[in-house]
Design an enzyme around this catalytic site. Structure first.
Site, mmCIF file in Angstrom:
data_model
loop_
_atom_site.group_PDB
_atom_site.id
_atom_site.type_symbol
_atom_site.label_atom_id
_atom_site.label_comp_id
_atom_site.label_asym_id
_atom_site.label_seq_id
_atom_site.Cartn_x
_atom_site.Cartn_y
_atom_site.Cartn_z
ATOM 1 N N GLU A 146 -12.273 -0.912 -0.831
ATOM 2 C CA GLU A 146 -12.389 0.408 -0.180
ATOM 3 C C GLU A 146 -13.602 1.132 -0.738
ATOM 4 O O GLU A 146 -13.860 1.085 -1.941
ATOM 5 C CB GLU A 146 -11.172 1.308 -0.454
ATOM 6 C CG GLU A 146 -9.958 1.000 0.358
ATOM 7 C CD GLU A 146 -8.793 1.943 0.041
ATOM 8 O OE1 GLU A 146 -9.016 3.118 -0.292
ATOM 9 O OE2 GLU A 146 -7.648 1.461 0.126
ATOM 10 N N GLU B 4 -4.074 0.133 -5.445
ATOM 11 C CA GLU B 4 -4.151 1.288 -6.330
ATOM 12 C C GLU B 4 -2.820 1.642 -6.987
ATOM 13 O O GLU B 4 -2.253 2.706 -6.718
ATOM 14 C CB GLU B 4 -4.668 2.511 -5.550
ATOM 15 C CG GLU B 4 -6.020 2.294 -4.903
ATOM 16 C CD GLU B 4 -6.608 3.579 -4.321
ATOM 17 O OE1 GLU B 4 -5.886 4.576 -4.211
ATOM 18 O OE2 GLU B 4 -7.802 3.577 -4.002
ATOM 19 N N ASN C 159 -11.572 -0.443 -5.433
ATOM 20 C CA ASN C 159 -11.673 0.733 -4.570
ATOM 21 C C ASN C 159 -12.464 1.785 -5.323
ATOM 22 O O ASN C 159 -12.176 2.070 -6.488
ATOM 23 C CB ASN C 159 -10.292 1.310 -4.243
ATOM 24 C CG ASN C 159 -9.541 0.474 -3.222
ATOM 25 O OD1 ASN C 159 -10.038 -0.558 -2.766
ATOM 26 N ND2 ASN C 159 -8.343 0.920 -2.861
ATOM 27 N N HIS D 22 0.872 -1.177 0.000
ATOM 28 C CA HIS D 22 0.000 0.000 0.000
ATOM 29 C C HIS D 22 0.918 1.240 0.000
ATOM 30 O O HIS D 22 0.917 2.016 0.948
ATOM 31 C CB HIS D 22 -0.936 -0.046 1.203
ATOM 32 C CG HIS D 22 -2.160 0.818 1.067
ATOM 33 N ND1 HIS D 22 -3.440 0.332 1.156
ATOM 34 C CD2 HIS D 22 -2.298 2.151 0.862
ATOM 35 C CE1 HIS D 22 -4.311 1.326 1.020
ATOM 36 N NE2 HIS D 22 -3.651 2.437 0.845
ATOM 37 N N TYR E 281 -14.775 5.638 -4.898
ATOM 38 C CA TYR E 281 -15.182 6.750 -4.049
ATOM 39 C C TYR E 281 -16.127 7.759 -4.699
ATOM 40 O O TYR E 281 -16.967 8.333 -4.026
ATOM 41 C CB TYR E 281 -13.934 7.522 -3.578
ATOM 42 C CG TYR E 281 -13.098 6.783 -2.566
ATOM 43 C CD1 TYR E 281 -13.336 6.909 -1.201
ATOM 44 C CD2 TYR E 281 -12.058 5.951 -2.964
ATOM 45 C CE1 TYR E 281 -12.579 6.232 -0.273
ATOM 46 C CE2 TYR E 281 -11.287 5.263 -2.036
ATOM 47 C CZ TYR E 281 -11.553 5.399 -0.691
ATOM 48 O OH TYR E 281 -10.808 4.725 0.225
HETATM 49 C C1 PNW Z 1 -7.239 5.706 -1.433
HETATM 50 N N1 PNW Z 1 -7.253 10.669 -5.672
HETATM 51 O O1 PNW Z 1 -6.439 6.733 -1.952
HETATM 52 C C2 PNW Z 1 -6.237 4.887 -0.634
HETATM 53 O O2 PNW Z 1 -6.169 3.541 -0.970
HETATM 54 C C3 PNW Z 1 -6.314 5.112 0.832
HETATM 55 O O3 PNW Z 1 -5.072 4.827 1.401
HETATM 56 C C4 PNW Z 1 -6.781 6.515 1.116
HETATM 57 O O4 PNW Z 1 -6.708 6.870 2.458
HETATM 58 C C5 PNW Z 1 -8.208 6.606 0.611
HETATM 59 O O5 PNW Z 1 -8.296 6.286 -0.763
HETATM 60 C C6 PNW Z 1 -8.858 7.969 0.811
HETATM 61 O O6 PNW Z 1 -8.171 8.950 0.105
HETATM 62 C C7 PNW Z 1 -6.749 7.674 -2.870
HETATM 63 O O7 PNW Z 1 -6.589 11.736 -5.536
HETATM 64 C C8 PNW Z 1 -6.066 8.871 -2.754
HETATM 65 O O8 PNW Z 1 -8.051 10.516 -6.607
HETATM 66 C C9 PNW Z 1 -6.228 9.856 -3.675
HETATM 67 C C10 PNW Z 1 -7.093 9.650 -4.737
HETATM 68 C C11 PNW Z 1 -7.792 8.448 -4.861
HETATM 69 C C12 PNW Z 1 -7.611 7.466 -3.914
#
Ligand code: PNW
Length: 480
Positions: A381, A170, A310, A124, A312
């Site tokens: 995630e 990622e 993952n 990670h 979001y």
């Molecule tokens: C993920 N973006 O990271 C990671 O796997 C985690 O460690 C992190 O804490 C979590 O999402 C929340 O951020 C990302 O900039 C970090 O698009 C940045 C991005 C996407 C995922």
């Protein structure tokens, strides 16, 4: 609608974390530094000057944290191994640290004793600093893949009770944020005001290639030396945001949506499933995109027992009419929060890149399911930060309605993809078990269902969302 009892009774749900974000104990018991120790200590690289030196002190709180997971009803927990805790100098001829191994064995035993399935990520983002110093880490494909395979083998051999292995978290972030924008460790990019070294037109593409080969070797190792005896599954975790056209009437915006998914997801997904990079990337990047040799292609193809997803957020995508910049990593397009009609994709959070849009989760699961021919999915995630959560005081700190709504709607969207469209999703790990070191955002941005009080001995207090996630799954999972 996601209906009562619509998820199978063995559906694995729980929470996720990562070593550098929660463990602390940066020099305890023989741990060596990683590129994140170095990077976070450079002034200006993290929002609040935060580092992972102490973080949530999770290294010293295994029992407490497993008890917390149990109290939340979790059936699974995803954590990552700190490579430089297990092999402080990282390389295949460097010594293994028995105390590092012992820590992760204790973690696995404690989880299993409490009926919680471990999902273990090998990498990670926290590359041993010694490997960066020795041969520039991910930029040296020959060395990196061999050292990663060796590290993976050490982990497999010492943790036979783990049944779900994730090779990389990622790789898009490691590559783009580490070697193209320079926002994450090791912070390399072409902008000499930010980094003395780096080439944003090429290095992220090289790093990605090395990561894919490392992943593939670790999978080959697990399948040939451990799988028959230990019976686990192994795969890679890829991030990816959903895309909607800025102007749905413009075919070039519609096309750009697909291209964005390919540049972000299929960059890694296509090699893993098909042994090649997407045509759209080859077309734009030409010879800057490495070629897989026939041997490499064979090695990488077919290396997922499951797809680790993952997810979001989502963006509106607007195509660009101008030729792509040499350092473009998006696919010659722009990402927006508003579309042409002025609709907003979702409310603000503390993360500039994240706005909740649950329909995108359902749509992306279906898109991935079609592209990769119906793999087994684990959502490794999903979660959100909350705008200005760090400014809250008193009991208000534990009340997080936006996060509650996020989890309710995203989990329902996942259940719909499964029940209506046949997406074989078997587990869901929410990000994150507790507030932790949010990389370049330091400790300002919080993602936890548990409040971490950094001022008072990292005390953990449940937020309302922890109860909401539990109730949501209790309702959705069939009793028999
Ligand atoms: C993920 N973006 O990271 C990671 O796997 C985690 O460690 C992190 O804490 C979590 O999402 C929340 O951020 C990302 O900039 C970090 O698009 C940045 C991005 C996407 C995922």
């Amino acid at each position: 609608m996601a209906t009562t009892g619509s998820l199978p009774k063995d559906f694995l749900w729980g929470y996720a974390t990562a070593s550098y974000q929660i463990e602390g104990a940066a020099t305890q018991d023989g741990r060596g530094p990683s590129i994140w120790d170095t990077f976070s200590h450079i002034p200006g690289k993290t929002a609040d000057g935060g580092t992972g030196d102490v973080a949530c002190d999770a290294y010293n709180r295994t029992k407490e944290d497993v008890a917390l997971l149990k109290s939340y009803g979790a059936r699974a927990y995803r954590f990552s191994i700190s490579w430089s805790r297990v092999i402080p100098l990282g390389g295949r001829n460097d010594p293994v640290n028995p105390l590092g191994i012992k820590h992760y064995q204790n973690m696995v035993d404690e989880l299993l004793a409490n009926g919680i399935q471990p999902f273990v990520t090998l990498f990670h983002w926290d590359l041993p600093q010694a490997l960066h110093d020795r041969y520039l880490g991910l930029l040296n494909k020959e060395e990196f893949q061999l050292d990663f395979e060796n590290y993976a083998r050490v982990c497999f051999a010492n943790l036979p009770k783990v049944k779900h292995w994730i090779t990389l978290n990622e790789p898009w972030c490691s590559s783009v944020l580490g070697y193209n924008t320079g926002l994450f460790a090791p912070g390399r990019c072409s902008d000499r005001t930010k980094s003395a070294e780096g080439d944003s037109t090429r290095e992220h593409l090289i790093a990605a290639h090395s990561l894919l080969l490392g992943h593939a070797r670790a999978v080959r190792c697990y399948r040939s030396e451990f799988k028959a005896k230990d019976g686990g599954m192994i795969g890679v975790t890829l991030n990816g945001d959903w895309t909607e056209p800025w102007d749905p009437e413009d075919p070039l915006d519609v096309e750009a949506c697909e291209r964005k998914l390919e540049f972000a997801i299929s960059w890694f997904g296509d090699p893993v499933y098909f042994g090649k990079y997407p045509d759209s990337m080859r077309k734009q990047l030409g010879e800057r995109l490495p070629e897989f040799t026939p041997e490499e292609s064979q090695l990488v193809k077919g290396t997922n027992d499951f797809y680790g997803m993952n997810h979001y957020t989502a963006n509106y995508i607007k195509h660009l009419d101008t030729p792509p910049a040499d350092d473009d990593h998006l696919g010659n397009l722009e990402c927006h929060f508003y579309n042409k009609a002025g609709d907003c994709i979702g409310p603000e959070t503390q993360s500039v890149w994240l706005r909740p849009h649950p329909e995108g989760f359902r749509k992306l699961l279906i898109w991935l399911n079609n592209r990769y021919n119906g793999p087994i999915f684990f959502v490794t995630e999903n979660g959100t930060s909350v705008k200005d959560e760090h400014l809250k005081v008193g009991d208000d700190r534990f009340d997080d309605p936006l996060r509650c709504e996020y989890f309710r709607t995203y989990i329902a969207a996942m259940a719909r993809a499964r029940n209506e469209s046949g997406v074989d999703v078997r587990g869901y790990l929410a990000w994150s078990l507790m507030d932790n070191f949010e990389w370049a955002e330091g400790y300002v941005t919080r993602f936890g269902v548990t409040y971490t009080d950094y001022e008072n001995g990292q005390k953990r207090t449940p937020k309302r969302s922890a109860f909401v996630v539990k109730e949501t799954f209790e309702e959705l999972i069939a009793k028999e």
